[in-house]
Design a protein around this motif. Structure first.
Motif, PDB file in Angstrom:
ATOM      1  N   LEU A 401      -0.524   5.760  11.547  1.00  0.00           N
ATOM      2  CA  LEU A 401       0.202   5.968  10.299  1.00  0.00           C
ATOM      3  C   LEU A 401       1.542   5.238  10.324  1.00  0.00           C
ATOM      4  O   LEU A 401       1.925   4.579   9.341  1.00  0.00           O
ATOM      5  CB  LEU A 401       0.417   7.472  10.065  1.00  0.00           C
ATOM      6  CG  LEU A 401       1.162   7.857   8.789  1.00  0.00           C
ATOM      7  CD1 LEU A 401       0.383   7.418   7.552  1.00  0.00           C
ATOM      8  CD2 LEU A 401       1.407   9.359   8.740  1.00  0.00           C
ATOM      9  N   ASP A 402       2.273   5.309  11.437  1.00  0.00           N
ATOM     10  CA  ASP A 402       3.588   4.670  11.536  1.00  0.00           C
ATOM     11  C   ASP A 402       3.485   3.165  11.355  1.00  0.00           C
ATOM     12  O   ASP A 402       4.298   2.560  10.624  1.00  0.00           O
ATOM     13  CB  ASP A 402       4.235   4.975  12.890  1.00  0.00           C
ATOM     14  CG  ASP A 402       4.415   6.456  13.145  1.00  0.00           C
ATOM     15  OD1 ASP A 402       3.428   7.198  13.023  1.00  0.00           O
ATOM     16  OD2 ASP A 402       5.537   6.860  13.473  1.00  0.00           O
ATOM     17  N   ALA A 403       2.486   2.548  12.006  1.00  0.00           N
ATOM     18  CA  ALA A 403       2.330   1.094  11.910  1.00  0.00           C
ATOM     19  C   ALA A 403       1.974   0.685  10.481  1.00  0.00           C
ATOM     20  O   ALA A 403       2.474  -0.323   9.960  1.00  0.00           O
ATOM     21  CB  ALA A 403       1.258   0.618  12.884  1.00  0.00           C
ATOM     22  N   SER A 404       1.120   1.460   9.825  1.00  0.00           N
ATOM     23  CA  SER A 404       0.740   1.161   8.440  1.00  0.00           C
ATOM     24  C   SER A 404       1.938   1.321   7.508  1.00  0.00           C
ATOM     25  O   SER A 404       2.105   0.559   6.549  1.00  0.00           O
ATOM     26  CB  SER A 404      -0.404   2.077   7.997  1.00  0.00           C
ATOM     27  OG  SER A 404      -1.535   1.914   8.828  1.00  0.00           O
ATOM     28  N   LEU A 405       2.765   2.309   7.803  1.00  0.00           N
ATOM     29  CA  LEU A 405       3.972   2.525   7.008  1.00  0.00           C
ATOM     30  C   LEU A 405       4.911   1.336   7.146  1.00  0.00           C
ATOM     31  O   LEU A 405       5.524   0.888   6.158  1.00  0.00           O
ATOM     32  CB  LEU A 405       4.660   3.808   7.469  1.00  0.00           C
ATOM     33  CG  LEU A 405       5.785   4.345   6.597  1.00  0.00           C
ATOM     34  CD1 LEU A 405       5.243   4.827   5.259  1.00  0.00           C
ATOM     35  CD2 LEU A 405       6.484   5.496   7.307  1.00  0.00           C
ATOM     36  N   ASN A 406       5.003   0.780   8.341  1.00  0.00           N
ATOM     37  CA  ASN A 406       5.856  -0.390   8.553  1.00  0.00           C
ATOM     38  C   ASN A 406       5.327  -1.594   7.783  1.00  0.00           C
ATOM     39  O   ASN A 406       6.109  -2.391   7.232  1.00  0.00           O
ATOM     40  CB  ASN A 406       5.940  -0.718  10.049  1.00  0.00           C
ATOM     41  CG  ASN A 406       6.785   0.286  10.812  1.00  0.00           C
ATOM     42  OD1 ASN A 406       7.673   0.917  10.238  1.00  0.00           O
ATOM     43  ND2 ASN A 406       6.507   0.445  12.105  1.00  0.00           N
ATOM     44  N   ARG A 407       3.998  -1.748   7.725  1.00  0.00           N
ATOM     45  CA  ARG A 407       3.420  -2.860   6.961  1.00  0.00           C
ATOM     46  C   ARG A 407       3.703  -2.686   5.463  1.00  0.00           C
ATOM     47  O   ARG A 407       4.010  -3.650   4.755  1.00  0.00           O
ATOM     48  CB  ARG A 407       1.923  -2.954   7.210  1.00  0.00           C
ATOM     49  CG  ARG A 407       1.584  -3.448   8.620  1.00  0.00           C
ATOM     50  CD  ARG A 407       0.147  -3.870   8.750  1.00  0.00           C
ATOM     51  NE  ARG A 407      -0.787  -2.764   8.611  1.00  0.00           N
ATOM     52  CZ  ARG A 407      -1.653  -2.639   7.639  1.00  0.00           C
ATOM     53  NH1 ARG A 407      -1.718  -3.565   6.676  1.00  0.00           N
ATOM     54  NH2 ARG A 407      -2.468  -1.605   7.585  1.00  0.00           N
ATOM     55  N   ALA A 408       3.606  -1.440   4.975  1.00  0.00           N
ATOM     56  CA  ALA A 408       3.924  -1.182   3.570  1.00  0.00           C
ATOM     57  C   ALA A 408       5.403  -1.456   3.298  1.00  0.00           C
ATOM     58  O   ALA A 408       5.768  -1.967   2.230  1.00  0.00           O
ATOM     59  CB  ALA A 408       3.582   0.263   3.217  1.00  0.00           C
ATOM     60  N   ASP A 409       6.248  -1.177   4.263  1.00  0.00           N
ATOM     61  CA  ASP A 409       7.682  -1.421   4.109  1.00  0.00           C
ATOM     62  C   ASP A 409       7.973  -2.916   4.028  1.00  0.00           C
ATOM     63  O   ASP A 409       8.824  -3.357   3.243  1.00  0.00           O
ATOM     64  CB  ASP A 409       8.439  -0.778   5.278  1.00  0.00           C
ATOM     65  CG  ASP A 409       9.926  -0.617   4.990  1.00  0.00           C
ATOM     66  OD1 ASP A 409      10.258  -0.205   3.858  1.00  0.00           O
ATOM     67  OD2 ASP A 409      10.732  -0.898   5.886  1.00  0.00           O
ATOM     68  N   ARG A 410       7.243  -3.708   4.813  1.00  0.00           N
ATOM     69  CA  ARG A 410       7.412  -5.159   4.739  1.00  0.00           C
ATOM     70  C   ARG A 410       6.940  -5.686   3.381  1.00  0.00           C
ATOM     71  O   ARG A 410       7.532  -6.612   2.805  1.00  0.00           O
ATOM     72  CB  ARG A 410       6.652  -5.839   5.882  1.00  0.00           C
ATOM     73  CG  ARG A 410       7.269  -5.605   7.248  1.00  0.00           C
ATOM     74  CD  ARG A 410       6.734  -6.558   8.290  1.00  0.00           C
ATOM     75  NE  ARG A 410       5.311  -6.381   8.541  1.00  0.00           N
ATOM     76  CZ  ARG A 410       4.815  -5.544   9.445  1.00  0.00           C
ATOM     77  NH1 ARG A 410       5.640  -4.772  10.161  1.00  0.00           N
ATOM     78  NH2 ARG A 410       3.517  -5.439   9.634  1.00  0.00           N
ATOM     79  N   ALA A 411       5.859  -5.089   2.856  1.00  0.00           N
ATOM     80  CA  ALA A 411       5.381  -5.477   1.531  1.00  0.00           C
ATOM     81  C   ALA A 411       6.397  -5.111   0.450  1.00  0.00           C
ATOM     82  O   ALA A 411       6.585  -5.846  -0.527  1.00  0.00           O
ATOM     83  CB  ALA A 411       4.032  -4.807   1.247  1.00  0.00           C
ATOM     84  N   LEU A 412       7.076  -3.981   0.628  1.00  0.00           N
ATOM     85  CA  LEU A 412       8.131  -3.582  -0.306  1.00  0.00           C
ATOM     86  C   LEU A 412       9.263  -4.603  -0.280  1.00  0.00           C
ATOM     87  O   LEU A 412       9.781  -5.005  -1.343  1.00  0.00           O
ATOM     88  CB  LEU A 412       8.659  -2.191   0.068  1.00  0.00           C
ATOM     89  CG  LEU A 412       9.924  -1.719  -0.659  1.00  0.00           C
ATOM     90  CD1 LEU A 412       9.669  -1.580  -2.154  1.00  0.00           C
ATOM     91  CD2 LEU A 412      10.407  -0.388  -0.074  1.00  0.00           C
TER      92      LEU A 412
END
Length: 428
Positions: A401-412
């Motif tokens: 979950l943490d790694a996916s959240l970081n990828r979403a943050d980069r997309a943001l």
């Protein structure tokens, strides 16, 4: 299953108030409608009561009954409501042991005395508790069927949802199958395990469930044994019915207070949305459940555009209003189904979409973005149009979950770099 909370039981029925004092009837009606949200019908005589019930059978969720009416001085109105299956609370100024006996033998929820200035709030509180009791499931455990049925009937009159078990093993199986059971009322003597052992197992396997022990044993150490084994309360048989009712109500109230404290700990103070801690604690479970069901799951990060500029211009009060406006919009559009929505801090929010692949999550996020952009927020004399940017990532079968959240943050970050007020996706 992908369910984060139990919805309260809805009821479109009314509250029936039978009271011959117009002044008191009006005050009670206003108080009940404000506190319960249910419409209230009033009448002041047995004649009017009988006409109402005959005209609309099944229309009333609960009745408040004055025990002494001009045309029904001996509790005939209470007989009418009980006979027609309407759960009833008695309100009376005349009270002695004989009256108490007549009230209790009619299987009423409770009685409230008109003897002090707190009578009205006490009555409304009793009605509210009875309505709320329908959301509380209680397990009754006793190997003697007749005894078990008597206790279950008493709880059903109090409007609790009741299930039964005839042994300790059956009780444990019921708890496994019904995670909404909140309270167990258990006898001590059972063929497969005694009440002490059942209490120990419940405490270990279902720590959030409260347990009340009951026993007809004359050994005074039985109560201590129950409490040391993990029970929260104890009542000796033969019990005084009202004492048992009060002890059960007290345990249910404690459960409600604990739930309220847990909810407060899980919520963001300003917006009322879940907080970052709750998101991580429950997000991992939701991801695991989605994977077990073979459905996709995606995650999104949302950020209010130019929030620092808004704060500088309108102050923190203006910033708080903008945050609350976005939170309200998100609650209406994103906090549905199995989605998990939280405020992460500052102007940042996170949404978990169990059951949505990347394309579906992007579609949902674009709808959220458009909804917020269409709304305006009044800040002083100015109508402020808010926009948001979102980054979305699909959580793969082996992704944390943490790694996916970081990828979403980069997309943001990418969405903001490309001009804001848009949705962007993370590379796999």
């Amino acid at each position: 299953m992908l369910q984060t909370r139990q919805e309260p039981i809805a009821d479109d029925r009314k509250i029936l108030v039978i009271e011959d004092s117009r002044t008191f009837s009006l005050a009670l009606r206003q108080f009940l409608e404000a506190e319960t949200g249910l419409p209230v019908t009033t009448c002041g005589s047995l004649k009017d009561l009988s006409e109402l019930i005959v005209a609309a059978p099944g229309a009333y969720a609960i009745a408040v009954v004055d025990l002494n009416l001009p045309d029904a001085p001996r509790g005939e109105a209470l007989d009418w409501t009980v006979t027609h299956g309407i759960p009833s609370v008695v309100f009376t100024a005349t009270f002695d042991l004989a009256t108490r006996g007549r009230i209790m033998e009619r299987e009423v929820i409770d009685y409230v005395l008109k003897d002090n200035e707190l009578a009205l709030p006490n009555l409304v509180g009793t009605v509210k508790r009875a309505l709320d009791n329908r959301n509380t499931r209680i397990l009754v455990v006793d190997d003697t069927r007749t005894t078990r049925k008597v206790l279950a009937r008493m709880l059903a009159i109090q409007q609790y949802a009741v299930v039964e078990a005839g042994s300790g093993q059956e009780a444990l199986a019921m708890l496994d199958a019904n995670p909404d059971i909140q309270l167990v009322v258990s006898d001590y003597y059972m063929p497969d395990m005694d009440g002490f052992e059942l209490a120990r197992r419940i405490r270990r396997l279902h720590p959030k469930v409260r347990l009340l022990g009951i026993s007809s044993s004359t050994d005074r150490k039985t109560s201590a044994g129950f409490l040391k084994a993990g029970a929260h309360d104890f009542v000796s048989r033969p019990f005084v019915l009202e004492e048992l009712q009060c002890r059960i109500a007290s345990n249910v109230e404690t459960l409600a207070q604990l739930k309220q404290l847990q909810d407060l700990a899980a919520r963001d103070f300003l917006t009322g949305l879940f907080n970052r801690r709750h998101f991580f604690e429950n997000g991992r479970r939701l991801v695991d459940e989605a994977r077990a069901m073979g459905v996709p799951v995606s995650i999104a990060i949302l950020d209010i555009d130019h929030f620092k500029r808004l704060n500088d211009r309108h102050g923190h009060d203006g910033g708080d209003k903008a945050l609350m406006a976005v939170a309200r919009s998100l609650s209406a559009s994103a906090e549905r189904g199995f989605n998990l929505l939280a405020r992460f801090g500052g102007e940042e929010f996170a949404i978990l979409f169990p059951g949505a692949d990347l394309d579906e999550a992007v579609r949902l996020c674009d709808g959220i973005r458009e909804t917020i952009a269409r709304e305006s927020q009044a800040l002083g004399d100015e109508a402020l149009a808010l926009t948001v940017s979102l980054g979305v990532a699909e959580i793969g079968p082996d992704d944390e979950l943490d790694a996916s959240l970081n990828r979403a943050d980069r997309a943001l970050y990418s969405a903001k770099q490309k001009g804001r007020n848009r949705v962007d996706t993370a590379a796999a």
